[in-house]
Design an enzyme around this catalytic site. Structure first.
Site, PDB file in Angstrom:
ATOM      1  N   HIS A 217      45.409   7.529 -17.308  1.00 49.20           N
ATOM      2  CA  HIS A 217      45.893   7.944 -15.993  1.00 49.20           C
ATOM      3  C   HIS A 217      45.918   6.688 -15.128  1.00 49.20           C
ATOM      4  O   HIS A 217      45.097   5.784 -15.334  1.00 49.20           O
ATOM      5  CB  HIS A 217      44.934   8.922 -15.318  1.00 49.20           C
TER       6      HIS A 217
ATOM      7  N   ASP B  95      42.471   5.779 -14.128  1.00 51.76           N
ATOM      8  CA  ASP B  95      41.513   5.375 -15.175  1.00 51.76           C
ATOM      9  C   ASP B  95      41.502   3.853 -15.249  1.00 51.76           C
ATOM     10  O   ASP B  95      40.493   3.237 -15.583  1.00 51.76           O
ATOM     11  CB  ASP B  95      41.923   5.872 -16.571  1.00 51.76           C
TER      12      ASP B  95
ATOM     13  N   MET C 135      51.428   6.105 -24.227  1.00 53.79           N
ATOM     14  CA  MET C 135      51.588   7.172 -23.234  1.00 53.79           C
ATOM     15  C   MET C 135      50.841   6.810 -21.953  1.00 53.79           C
ATOM     16  O   MET C 135      49.785   6.185 -21.997  1.00 53.79           O
ATOM     17  CB  MET C 135      51.021   8.481 -23.828  1.00 53.79           C
TER      18      MET C 135
ATOM     19  N   GLU D  80      52.042  19.512 -20.020  1.00 51.02           N
ATOM     20  CA  GLU D  80      50.857  20.045 -20.713  1.00 51.02           C
ATOM     21  C   GLU D  80      50.342  21.297 -20.009  1.00 51.02           C
ATOM     22  O   GLU D  80      49.949  21.257 -18.850  1.00 51.02           O
ATOM     23  CB  GLU D  80      49.768  18.969 -20.737  1.00 51.02           C
TER      24      GLU D  80
ATOM     25  N   LYS E  59      47.883  24.738 -19.423  1.00 53.05           N
ATOM     26  CA  LYS E  59      46.494  25.193 -19.534  1.00 53.05           C
ATOM     27  C   LYS E  59      46.388  26.471 -18.705  1.00 53.05           C
ATOM     28  O   LYS E  59      46.960  26.535 -17.615  1.00 53.05           O
ATOM     29  CB  LYS E  59      45.559  24.113 -18.982  1.00 53.05           C
TER      30      LYS E  59
ATOM     31  N   GLU F 100      47.949  21.257 -26.127  1.00 50.30           N
ATOM     32  CA  GLU F 100      46.571  20.857 -26.431  1.00 50.30           C
ATOM     33  C   GLU F 100      45.865  22.014 -27.139  1.00 50.30           C
ATOM     34  O   GLU F 100      45.920  23.162 -26.683  1.00 50.30           O
ATOM     35  CB  GLU F 100      45.814  20.499 -25.158  1.00 50.30           C
TER      36      GLU F 100
ATOM     37  N   HIS G 156      43.586  24.149 -24.972  1.00 50.59           N
ATOM     38  CA  HIS G 156      44.252  24.940 -23.941  1.00 50.59           C
ATOM     39  C   HIS G 156      44.924  26.184 -24.516  1.00 50.59           C
ATOM     40  O   HIS G 156      45.081  27.183 -23.813  1.00 50.59           O
ATOM     41  CB  HIS G 156      45.265  24.081 -23.185  1.00 50.59           C
TER      42      HIS G 156
ATOM     43  N   ASP H  79      47.922  16.930 -27.941  1.00 44.53           N
ATOM     44  CA  ASP H  79      46.510  16.663 -27.626  1.00 44.53           C
ATOM     45  C   ASP H  79      45.637  17.418 -28.615  1.00 44.53           C
ATOM     46  O   ASP H  79      45.557  18.657 -28.600  1.00 44.53           O
ATOM     47  CB  ASP H  79      46.184  17.117 -26.193  1.00 44.53           C
TER      48      ASP H  79
ATOM     49  N   ASP I   5      36.991  24.907 -20.985  1.00 41.78           N
ATOM     50  CA  ASP I   5      37.672  23.887 -21.793  1.00 41.78           C
ATOM     51  C   ASP I   5      36.642  22.936 -22.393  1.00 41.78           C
ATOM     52  O   ASP I   5      36.011  22.168 -21.666  1.00 41.78           O
ATOM     53  CB  ASP I   5      38.630  23.126 -20.864  1.00 41.78           C
TER      54      ASP I   5
ATOM     55  N   ASP J 155      37.008  20.689 -25.175  1.00 49.40           N
ATOM     56  CA  ASP J 155      37.460  19.358 -25.617  1.00 49.40           C
ATOM     57  C   ASP J 155      36.565  18.781 -26.726  1.00 49.40           C
ATOM     58  O   ASP J 155      36.160  17.613 -26.675  1.00 49.40           O
ATOM     59  CB  ASP J 155      37.518  18.364 -24.436  1.00 49.40           C
TER      60      ASP J 155
ATOM     61  N   ASP K 243      42.466  14.249 -27.324  1.00 50.00           N
ATOM     62  CA  ASP K 243      42.040  14.475 -25.938  1.00 50.00           C
ATOM     63  C   ASP K 243      40.724  15.253 -25.989  1.00 50.00           C
ATOM     64  O   ASP K 243      40.673  16.445 -25.722  1.00 50.00           O
ATOM     65  CB  ASP K 243      43.104  15.255 -25.168  1.00 50.00           C
TER      66      ASP K 243
HETATM   67  C1  GLT Z   1      42.234  15.974 -18.242  1.00 50.45           C
HETATM   68  C2  GLT Z   1      42.688  17.207 -18.952  1.00 50.45           C
HETATM   69  C3  GLT Z   1      43.496  16.911 -20.149  1.00 50.45           C
HETATM   70  C4  GLT Z   1      44.789  16.227 -19.832  1.00 50.45           C
HETATM   71  C5  GLT Z   1      44.604  14.895 -19.242  1.00 50.45           C
HETATM   72  C6  GLT Z   1      45.949  14.334 -18.859  1.00 50.45           C
HETATM   73  S1  GLT Z   1      43.489  14.864 -17.957  1.00 50.45           S
HETATM   74  O1  GLT Z   1      41.253  15.321 -18.981  1.00 50.45           O
HETATM   75  O2  GLT Z   1      41.543  17.968 -19.309  1.00 50.45           O
HETATM   76  O3  GLT Z   1      43.744  18.048 -20.910  1.00 50.45           O
HETATM   77  O4  GLT Z   1      45.492  16.036 -21.046  1.00 50.45           O
HETATM   78  O5  GLT Z   1      46.201  14.468 -17.509  1.00 50.45           O
HETATM   79 MN    MN Z   2      44.924  17.348 -22.643  1.00 51.44          MN
HETATM   80 MN    MN Z   3      41.281  20.162 -22.497  1.00 54.54          MN
END
Ligand code: GLT
Ligand code: MN
Ligand code: MN
Length: 386
Positions: free
Chosen positions: A55, A58, A89, A182, A184, A218, A221, A246, A256, A258, A288
């Site tokens: 980002h 970041d 990206m 993306e 969610k 993702e 998500h 992702d 979420d 991750d 991600d």
């Molecule tokens: C954030 C989010 C991710 C996204 C990122 C891109 S930022 O961490 O949870 O799923 O992919 O903006």
């Molecule tokens: Mn993501």
């Molecule tokens: Mn996520």
């Protein structure tokens, strides 16, 4: 070198925010010290990644002066070049700052929307300096706690207006970005607009430059609401819209998480990898995800290595599945052969012929399909006994 060693051709990438995640959660503070972007690139090179994504903030803190920005960019470019780490990206942070508490592209205040577009244009400039080809947009704050605040169709119109604007900027600057949207369903908002990849696929068709815009599904998500990531990815792929992905993992029905790729749902992850490899997806395999809060930076490296290793193990198993004699003979037995003759393209004569055909539905229903055996053979491969 084992066949599970990551190589550049595997296109494994991580975000600065993933390996740089310091383990804070809504109930607890950071547990790992801050590493600089340059240190994170060194770490990614050490574990064998192909690239790094970021980002805007970041890399360049939001309060940085122009001179500081240039210095940071210079040092980061050198680090990437020294370690042969690519930047495929880039993205923009439209969720952290308080100004985005009511959304960015969909906020009720037009000045906030304009600021969000301006911030995105600058993030596009930044990514372009590193040769990024994909620009991800995750609208984490584009949602509501109460629907009293706006009509959701207005939010959709505002998002379209912003996207159209950014596509024009992309064209005028000649950046050649592909935007990847993306989805969610919720978190951090109670409800986020465009909750699924499918919702974005439909929205993209309404944009001025739809050829420039695809999706970035993702795993977490899609799995939060209990949906199939692989099916979402397949629909995106079939529509020519899988511009990025992702990879991570997630227990359904929760926040979420991750988690490390493949660590929760190995079977679904296997089908996902098999799909990507079978269709010949050429894009980045972006992880991600982040390491458990229990870990120090050695644990973070373990986490990153684990994501890539698991992907490669599944890739290997997918090959085994594709070359498995019994699996192939079962598949051959269930393959359709004469659908062309039976349905084909619509025409009055063909339709009349179809209407006149006798189907013995009992006979059709009596044929065993052998899917139990097929699935068990899959399990044997996954469990390592075949
Ligand atoms: C954030 C989010 C991710 C996204 C990122 C891109 S930022 O961490 O949870 O799923 O992919 O903006
Ligand atoms: Mn993501
Ligand atoms: Mn996520």
């Amino acid at each position: 070198m084992s066949k599970y060693t990551p190589k550049p051709e595997h296109k494994f990438t991580f975000g600065l925010w993933t390996v740089g995640n310091r383990g804070a959660d809504p109930f607890g503070a950071q547990v790992r010290p801050k590493l600089s972007p340059v240190e994170l690139v060194e770490m990614l090179a050490e574990v064998g990644a192909y690239g790094v994504n970021f980002h805007d903030n970041d890399l360049v803190p939001i309060h940085a002066t122009a001179a500081e920005r240039d210095q940071i960019v210079k040092e980061f470019k050198e680090a990437c070049a020294d370690h042969d780490i690519k930047v495929p990206m880039a993205t923009v942070n439209l969720f952290y700052e308080p100004v985005f508490r009511d959304g960015a592209f969909t906020a009720n205040d037009a000045r906030v929307r304009a600021y969000a577009v301006q911030k995105t244009m600058r993030a596009m400039d930044l990514g372009a300096e590193f040769g990024a080809e994909t620009f991800v947009l995750w609208g984490g704050r584009e949602g509501v706690e109460t629907d009293a605040c706006r009509r959701p169709d207005d939010a959709i119109k505002r998002a379209r207006e912003c996207l159209n604007y950014l596509c024009e900027y992309n064209l005028e600057k000649g950046y050649g970005y592909k935007f990847a949207l993306e989805a969610k369903p919720n978190e951090p908002r109670a409800d986020i607009y465009f909750p699924t990849t499918g919702a974005y696929l439909a929205f993209i068709e309404t944009l001025d430059h739809k050829e420039m815009v695809g999706v970035n599904p993702e795993v977490a998500h899609e799995q939060m609401p209990g949906l199939s990531m692989m099916h979402a990815v397949a629909q995106a792929w079939e529509a020519g819209k899988l511009y990025h992905i992702d990879l991570n993992d997630q227990y359904p029905g929760r926040y979420d998480q991750d988690l490390r790729f493949g660590s929760v749902s190995p079977k679904q992850s296997f089908w996902l990898v098999k799909f990507l490899e079978d269709v010949g997806y050429q894009g980045m395999r972006h992880f991600d995800a982040h390491a458990y809060r229990t870990e120090d930076y050695d644990g973070v490296k373990e986490f990153a290595r684990g994501c890539m290793r698991t992907y490669l193990i599944f890739k290997d198993k997918a090959e085994r599945w594709n070359n498995h004699e019994e699996i192939q003979s079962i598949l051959a037995g269930i393959a359709e052969t004469d659908a062309e003759n039976l349905i084909g393209k619509y025409g009055s004569e063909a339709a009349a012929k179809l209407l006149a055909t006798d189907f013995d539905r009992h006979e059709l229903a009596a044929k065993g399909l052998n899917y139990e055996r097929l699935d068990q053979l899959t399990m044997d491969i996954l469990l390592g006994v075949d």
